[in-house]
Write a protein that holds these residues in place. Structure first.
Motif, PDB file in Angstrom:
ATOM      1  N   LYS A   1     -13.769  -0.754  -5.230  1.00  8.58           N
ATOM      2  CA  LYS A   1     -12.345  -0.655  -4.909  1.00  8.58           C
ATOM      3  C   LYS A   1     -11.448  -1.371  -5.916  1.00  8.58           C
ATOM      4  O   LYS A   1     -10.380  -0.855  -6.267  1.00  8.58           O
ATOM      5  CB  LYS A   1     -12.100  -1.186  -3.501  1.00  8.58           C
ATOM      6  N   ILE A   2     -11.849  -2.541  -6.385  1.00  4.96           N
ATOM      7  CA  ILE A   2     -10.961  -3.285  -7.285  1.00  4.96           C
ATOM      8  C   ILE A   2     -10.754  -2.567  -8.608  1.00  4.96           C
ATOM      9  O   ILE A   2      -9.775  -2.822  -9.312  1.00  4.96           O
ATOM     10  CB  ILE A   2     -11.485  -4.712  -7.548  1.00  4.96           C
ATOM     11  N   TRP A   3     -11.633  -1.638  -8.941  1.00  9.35           N
ATOM     12  CA  TRP A   3     -11.508  -0.930 -10.219  1.00  9.35           C
ATOM     13  C   TRP A   3     -10.572   0.261 -10.125  1.00  9.35           C
ATOM     14  O   TRP A   3     -10.288   0.915 -11.125  1.00  9.35           O
ATOM     15  CB  TRP A   3     -12.888  -0.495 -10.708  1.00  9.35           C
ATOM     16  N   ALA A   4     -10.061   0.539  -8.922  1.00  9.65           N
ATOM     17  CA  ALA A   4      -9.107   1.635  -8.754  1.00  9.65           C
ATOM     18  C   ALA A   4      -7.676   1.197  -9.040  1.00  9.65           C
ATOM     19  O   ALA A   4      -6.792   2.037  -9.247  1.00  9.65           O
ATOM     20  CB  ALA A   4      -9.193   2.202  -7.331  1.00  9.65           C
ATOM     21  N   CYS A   5      -7.425  -0.101  -9.035  1.00  7.33           N
ATOM     22  CA  CYS A   5      -6.078  -0.624  -9.266  1.00  7.33           C
ATOM     23  C   CYS A   5      -5.613  -0.298 -10.683  1.00  7.33           C
ATOM     24  O   CYS A   5      -6.334  -0.503 -11.653  1.00  7.33           O
ATOM     25  CB  CYS A   5      -6.076  -2.139  -9.042  1.00  7.33           C
ATOM     26  N   ALA A   6      -4.378   0.186 -10.802  1.00  3.74           N
ATOM     27  CA  ALA A   6      -3.818   0.545 -12.106  1.00  3.74           C
ATOM     28  C   ALA A   6      -3.087  -0.614 -12.771  1.00  3.74           C
ATOM     29  O   ALA A   6      -2.571  -0.475 -13.872  1.00  3.74           O
ATOM     30  CB  ALA A   6      -2.859   1.719 -11.964  1.00  3.74           C
ATOM     31  N   GLN A   7      -3.026  -1.760 -12.095  1.00  2.76           N
ATOM     32  CA  GLN A   7      -2.354  -2.952 -12.619  1.00  2.76           C
ATOM     33  C   GLN A   7      -0.884  -2.689 -12.957  1.00  2.76           C
ATOM     34  O   GLN A   7      -0.341  -3.254 -13.906  1.00  2.76           O
ATOM     35  CB  GLN A   7      -3.084  -3.471 -13.859  1.00  2.76           C
TER      36      GLN A   7
ATOM     37  N   THR B   1       0.833  -1.212   0.000  1.00  5.70           N
ATOM     38  CA  THR B   1       0.000   0.000   0.000  1.00  5.70           C
ATOM     39  C   THR B   1       0.863   1.256   0.000  1.00  5.70           C
ATOM     40  O   THR B   1       0.522   2.255  -0.640  1.00  5.70           O
ATOM     41  CB  THR B   1      -0.937  -0.002   1.223  1.00  5.70           C
ATOM     42  N   ALA B   2       1.991   1.213   0.701  1.00  4.87           N
ATOM     43  CA  ALA B   2       2.885   2.384   0.772  1.00  4.87           C
ATOM     44  C   ALA B   2       3.457   2.745  -0.586  1.00  4.87           C
ATOM     45  O   ALA B   2       3.750   3.918  -0.851  1.00  4.87           O
ATOM     46  CB  ALA B   2       4.013   2.109   1.763  1.00  4.87           C
ATOM     47  N   THR B   3       3.623   1.749  -1.455  1.00  7.66           N
ATOM     48  CA  THR B   3       4.223   2.010  -2.767  1.00  7.66           C
ATOM     49  C   THR B   3       3.192   2.011  -3.889  1.00  7.66           C
ATOM     50  O   THR B   3       3.556   2.121  -5.058  1.00  7.66           O
ATOM     51  CB  THR B   3       5.293   0.947  -3.078  1.00  7.66           C
ATOM     52  N   CYS B   4       1.920   1.898  -3.555  1.00  3.79           N
ATOM     53  CA  CYS B   4       0.855   1.816  -4.569  1.00  3.79           C
ATOM     54  C   CYS B   4       0.441   3.202  -5.052  1.00  3.79           C
ATOM     55  O   CYS B   4      -0.015   4.034  -4.251  1.00  3.79           O
ATOM     56  CB  CYS B   4      -0.347   1.085  -3.974  1.00  3.79           C
ATOM     57  N   PRO B   5       0.564   3.501  -6.350  1.00  2.00           N
ATOM     58  CA  PRO B   5       0.129   4.810  -6.869  1.00  2.00           C
ATOM     59  C   PRO B   5      -1.359   5.060  -6.663  1.00  2.00           C
ATOM     60  O   PRO B   5      -1.762   6.174  -6.315  1.00  2.00           O
ATOM     61  CB  PRO B   5       0.481   4.723  -8.368  1.00  2.00           C
ATOM     62  N   SER B   6      -2.180   4.043  -6.859  1.00  2.00           N
ATOM     63  CA  SER B   6      -3.630   4.220  -6.735  1.00  2.00           C
ATOM     64  C   SER B   6      -4.037   4.531  -5.300  1.00  2.00           C
ATOM     65  O   SER B   6      -4.992   5.280  -5.064  1.00  2.00           O
ATOM     66  CB  SER B   6      -4.359   2.962  -7.215  1.00  2.00           C
ATOM     67  N   ALA B   7      -3.313   3.961  -4.334  1.00  2.00           N
ATOM     68  CA  ALA B   7      -3.645   4.186  -2.932  1.00  2.00           C
ATOM     69  C   ALA B   7      -3.471   5.644  -2.524  1.00  2.00           C
ATOM     70  O   ALA B   7      -4.058   6.101  -1.540  1.00  2.00           O
ATOM     71  CB  ALA B   7      -2.790   3.291  -2.036  1.00  2.00           C
ATOM     72  N   GLN B   8      -2.656   6.376  -3.285  1.00  2.00           N
ATOM     73  CA  GLN B   8      -2.425   7.790  -2.971  1.00  2.00           C
ATOM     74  C   GLN B   8      -3.593   8.676  -3.365  1.00  2.00           C
ATOM     75  O   GLN B   8      -3.743   9.777  -2.841  1.00  2.00           O
ATOM     76  CB  GLN B   8      -1.165   8.275  -3.675  1.00  2.00           C
ATOM     77  N   PHE B   9      -4.433   8.171  -4.298  1.00  2.00           N
ATOM     78  CA  PHE B   9      -5.495   9.025  -4.834  1.00  2.00           C
ATOM     79  C   PHE B   9      -6.905   8.460  -4.642  1.00  2.00           C
ATOM     80  O   PHE B   9      -7.873   9.195  -4.781  1.00  2.00           O
ATOM     81  CB  PHE B   9      -5.256   9.255  -6.332  1.00  2.00           C
TER      82      PHE B   9
END
Length: 226
Positions: free
Chosen positions: A69-75, A34-42
């Motif tokens: 929530k699963i649709w926020a992931c940028a893969q 989560t700390a390194t996830c781009p999507s988690a920041q926004f």
């Protein structure tokens, strides 16, 4: 709202996917993903939450996460590269998305609906996008920046020196044989059956178009034999 039995069936489809055991190996709850996830920041999204829900088999909250929530992931799979347990939250999200499509969940329909126009263009012309589609009215979800491309596209395209880019109908011509082969691949890989679940009207339009193209191709083959 789905019943518990329906939620359980959805989870069972996720867990029975052949990739599931490879993507989920345990969780230290360290939060590196989560700390390194781009999507988690926004967005209201946490790859750690996805792993924890699946690891603990929290059926109801897994179903809730599949609503949005699963649709926020940028893969981007940064989570998979950083996880000390070699989990892949992005890979798990991919499975969850596929299962949501299989079950015709409304969240999947809402997310994929804007892509219908691109899919129709791809099927009918062999191209995902043509210049005449880039107009503010066609892509309101692109935001105010789309206004910058509004104008006389025919004049603008003629100013580009490469001759193949002067058309506003399609970027290039796709042969009949290539089109038929593409349709066949989509049928064999289940893309069209998934489309039928997501958008039955668009599926009917595309299926009719495919039938016409196949007839044209068969006629062309007969002409070549003669």
């Amino acid at each position: 709202m789905a019943t518990y039995a329906e939620m359980r069936e959805i989870f069972d489809d996720i867990r029975n996917d052949f990739r599931y055991d490879h993507e989920l190996n345990g969780c230290l709850n360290c939060g590196i993903c989560t700390a390194t996830c781009p999507s988690a920041q926004f967005y209201d999204y946490s790859p750690r939450e996805i792993v924890q829900l699946l690891w603990t088999e929290n059926i109801e909250q897994i179903y809730d996460a599949m609503q949005e929530k699963i649709w926020a992931c940028a893969q981007c799979m940064t989570c998979a590269a950083r996880c000390p347990f070699k989990n892949s939250p992005g890979g798990l999200v991919m499975i969850m998305r596929e299962v949501s499509i299989k079950h015709g969940m409304q969240s999947a329909k809402d997310v994929l609906r804007p892509f219908g126009r691109v899919m129709l263009k791809l099927i009918t012309t062999g191209n995902q996008l043509s210049p005449d589609m880039i107009q503010p009215d066609h892509f309101p979800d692109w935001g105010p920046n789309i206004q910058k491309v509004e104008g006389d596209l025919k004049t603008l395209r003629k100013a580009i020196p490469v001759r193949t880019l002067q058309t506003t109908d399609t970027a290039w011509e796709v042969s009949l044989k290539t089109s038929v082969e593409m349709y066949t691949i989509w049928e064999m890989t289940g893309v069209l059956s998934s489309l039928e679940t997501m958008d039955e009207n668009l599926f009917d339009v595309i299926e009719d178009f495919i039938d016409e193209k196949r007839e044209e191709y068969e006629d062309w083959l007969e002409e070549q034999e003669d």
